[in-house]
Write a protein that holds these residues in place. Structure first.
Motif, short mmCIF file in Angstrom:
data_model
loop_
_atom_site.label_atom_id
_atom_site.label_comp_id
_atom_site.label_asym_id
_atom_site.label_seq_id
_atom_site.Cartn_x
_atom_site.Cartn_y
_atom_site.Cartn_z
N GLN A 169 -7.87 8.09 -4.15
CA GLN A 169 -7.02 7.61 -3.06
C GLN A 169 -7.71 6.43 -2.38
OE1 GLN A 169 -4.18 6.95 -1.81
NE2 GLN A 169 -3.56 9.04 -1.24
N VAL A 170 -6.90 5.47 -1.98
CA VAL A 170 -7.45 4.29 -1.33
C VAL A 170 -7.80 4.61 0.11
CG1 VAL A 170 -5.15 3.47 -0.67
CG2 VAL A 170 -7.03 1.84 -0.95
N GLN A 171 -8.89 4.05 0.59
CA GLN A 171 -9.30 4.22 1.98
C GLN A 171 -8.84 3.00 2.78
OE1 GLN A 171 -10.85 7.14 2.89
NE2 GLN A 171 -10.43 7.68 0.75
N LEU A 172 -8.30 3.23 3.96
CA LEU A 172 -7.70 2.17 4.75
C LEU A 172 -8.29 2.11 6.14
CD1 LEU A 172 -4.00 2.99 3.79
CD2 LEU A 172 -5.44 1.21 2.78
N SER A 222 -10.17 -0.13 0.58
CA SER A 222 -11.30 -0.07 -0.35
C SER A 222 -10.80 0.42 -1.69
CB SER A 222 -12.38 0.87 0.19
OG SER A 222 -11.86 2.18 0.31
N GLY A 223 -11.50 0.10 -2.72
CA GLY A 223 -11.09 0.53 -4.04
C GLY A 223 -10.35 -0.55 -4.79
N ARG A 224 -10.26 -0.39 -6.10
CA ARG A 224 -9.67 -1.42 -6.93
C ARG A 224 -8.21 -1.15 -7.27
NH1 ARG A 224 -13.96 -1.74 -11.72
NH2 ARG A 224 -13.87 0.52 -11.42
N THR A 225 -7.61 -0.15 -6.63
CA THR A 225 -6.24 0.21 -6.97
C THR A 225 -5.24 -0.16 -5.88
OG1 THR A 225 -6.56 2.44 -6.08
CG2 THR A 225 -7.02 2.09 -8.43
N PHE A 226 -5.66 -0.97 -4.91
CA PHE A 226 -4.78 -1.32 -3.80
C PHE A 226 -3.45 -1.87 -4.29
CE2 PHE A 226 -3.55 -2.69 0.32
CZ PHE A 226 -3.08 -3.99 0.23
N ASP A 234 -2.13 -9.26 0.60
CA ASP A 234 -2.91 -10.12 -0.29
C ASP A 234 -3.69 -9.19 -1.21
OD1 ASP A 234 -4.74 -11.78 -1.54
OD2 ASP A 234 -5.05 -13.02 0.21
N ASN A 235 -3.18 -8.97 -2.41
CA ASN A 235 -3.82 -8.02 -3.32
C ASN A 235 -5.20 -8.48 -3.76
OD1 ASN A 235 -1.70 -6.21 -3.18
ND2 ASN A 235 -0.67 -7.00 -5.00
N ALA A 236 -5.43 -9.78 -3.77
CA ALA A 236 -6.76 -10.29 -4.14
C ALA A 236 -7.80 -9.92 -3.09
CB ALA A 236 -6.70 -11.79 -4.33
N LYS A 237 -7.34 -9.76 -1.85
CA LYS A 237 -8.25 -9.42 -0.75
C LYS A 237 -8.14 -7.96 -0.36
CE LYS A 237 -8.35 -14.05 1.30
NZ LYS A 237 -8.10 -14.86 2.53
N ASN A 238 -7.32 -7.20 -1.07
CA ASN A 238 -7.15 -5.78 -0.75
C ASN A 238 -6.77 -5.59 0.72
OD1 ASN A 238 -7.75 -5.07 -3.36
ND2 ASN A 238 -9.55 -3.85 -2.87
N THR A 239 -5.88 -6.41 1.21
CA THR A 239 -5.53 -6.38 2.62
C THR A 239 -4.03 -6.54 2.83
OG1 THR A 239 -7.67 -7.37 3.18
CG2 THR A 239 -6.00 -7.40 4.89
N ASN A 264 -0.65 2.90 5.82
CA ASN A 264 -0.80 3.96 4.84
C ASN A 264 -0.30 3.49 3.50
OD1 ASN A 264 -1.25 6.57 3.71
ND2 ASN A 264 -0.84 7.49 5.70
N ALA A 265 -0.69 4.22 2.47
CA ALA A 265 -0.36 3.84 1.09
C ALA A 265 0.46 4.93 0.44
CB ALA A 265 -1.65 3.61 0.30
N GLY A 266 1.40 4.53 -0.40
CA GLY A 266 2.22 5.50 -1.09
C GLY A 266 2.76 4.93 -2.38
N GLY A 267 4.01 5.34 -2.70
CA GLY A 267 4.61 4.88 -3.94
C GLY A 267 5.68 3.86 -3.67
N HIS A 268 6.90 4.18 -4.09
CA HIS A 268 8.01 3.26 -3.86
C HIS A 268 8.22 3.06 -2.36
CE1 HIS A 268 12.15 1.77 -3.91
NE2 HIS A 268 11.91 1.41 -5.16
N ILE A 269 8.65 1.87 -1.98
CA ILE A 269 8.76 1.59 -0.55
C ILE A 269 9.81 2.47 0.14
CG2 ILE A 269 7.90 -0.76 -0.71
CD1 ILE A 269 10.79 -1.75 -0.50
N LEU A 270 10.77 3.00 -0.58
CA LEU A 270 11.74 3.89 0.04
C LEU A 270 11.09 5.21 0.43
CD1 LEU A 270 14.95 3.27 -2.08
CD2 LEU A 270 14.33 2.32 0.16
N THR A 271 10.14 5.68 -0.39
CA THR A 271 9.41 6.90 -0.03
C THR A 271 8.39 6.60 1.05
OG1 THR A 271 7.82 6.60 -1.84
CG2 THR A 271 9.77 7.94 -2.29
N VAL A 272 7.84 5.39 1.05
CA VAL A 272 6.93 5.00 2.13
C VAL A 272 7.70 5.01 3.45
CG1 VAL A 272 5.55 3.12 3.08
CG2 VAL A 272 5.39 3.67 0.65
N ARG A 273 8.90 4.42 3.43
CA ARG A 273 9.73 4.40 4.64
C ARG A 273 10.03 5.82 5.12
NH1 ARG A 273 15.66 1.78 4.61
NH2 ARG A 273 16.04 3.58 3.27
#
Length: 124
Positions: free
Chosen positions: A1-4, A25-29, A73-78, A97-106
């Motif tokens: 899981q990504v840390q934010l 943090s992490g490479r999967t942002f 900015d995915n290159a900056k993980n931000t 916070n991080a999740g999946g599809h933006i509809l589920t994030v919403r």
């Protein structure tokens, strides 16, 4: 899981602007749909904005549409939240916070752990 980690909050007068940042943090942002949320004193946490993995799809809560802009900015993980024309009712602790599809994030489903957030206070 990504840390934010959220940052950029502060005290601003009504009509002013702030830019929030969410550093990951992490490479999967880039594989996560991302969102901003807020919680005002005495109220439940609510959705503010969400952005898809590539940034090509974005949704906003009606209360912030036209005033806030989410970006990443995915290159900056931000991820960012540019907040303009701030109102006293925007006062809250803002979280990312991080999740999946933006509809589920919403819908605030499938999200990770909540961080400490960043406080935004808008004075009238």
């Amino acid at each position: 899981q990504v840390q934010l980690v959220e940052s950029g909050g502060g005290l601003v007068q009504a009509g002013g602007s702030l830019r929030l940042s969410c550093a990951a943090s992490g490479r999967t942002f880039s594989s996560y749909g991302m969102g901003w949320f807020r919680q005002a004193p005495g109220k439940e946490r609510e959705f503010v904005a969400a952005i898809s993995t590539s940034g090509g799809n974005i949704i906003y809560a009606d209360s912030v549409k036209g005033r806030f802009t989410i970006s990443r900015d995915n290159a900056k993980n931000t991820m960012y939240l540019q907040m303009n024309s701030l109102k006293p009712e925007d006062t809250a602790v803002y979280y990312c916070n991080a999740g999946g599809h933006i509809l589920t994030v919403r819908a605030m489903r499938g999200l990770g752990s909540w961080g400490q957030g960043t406080q935004v206070i808008v004075s009238s």
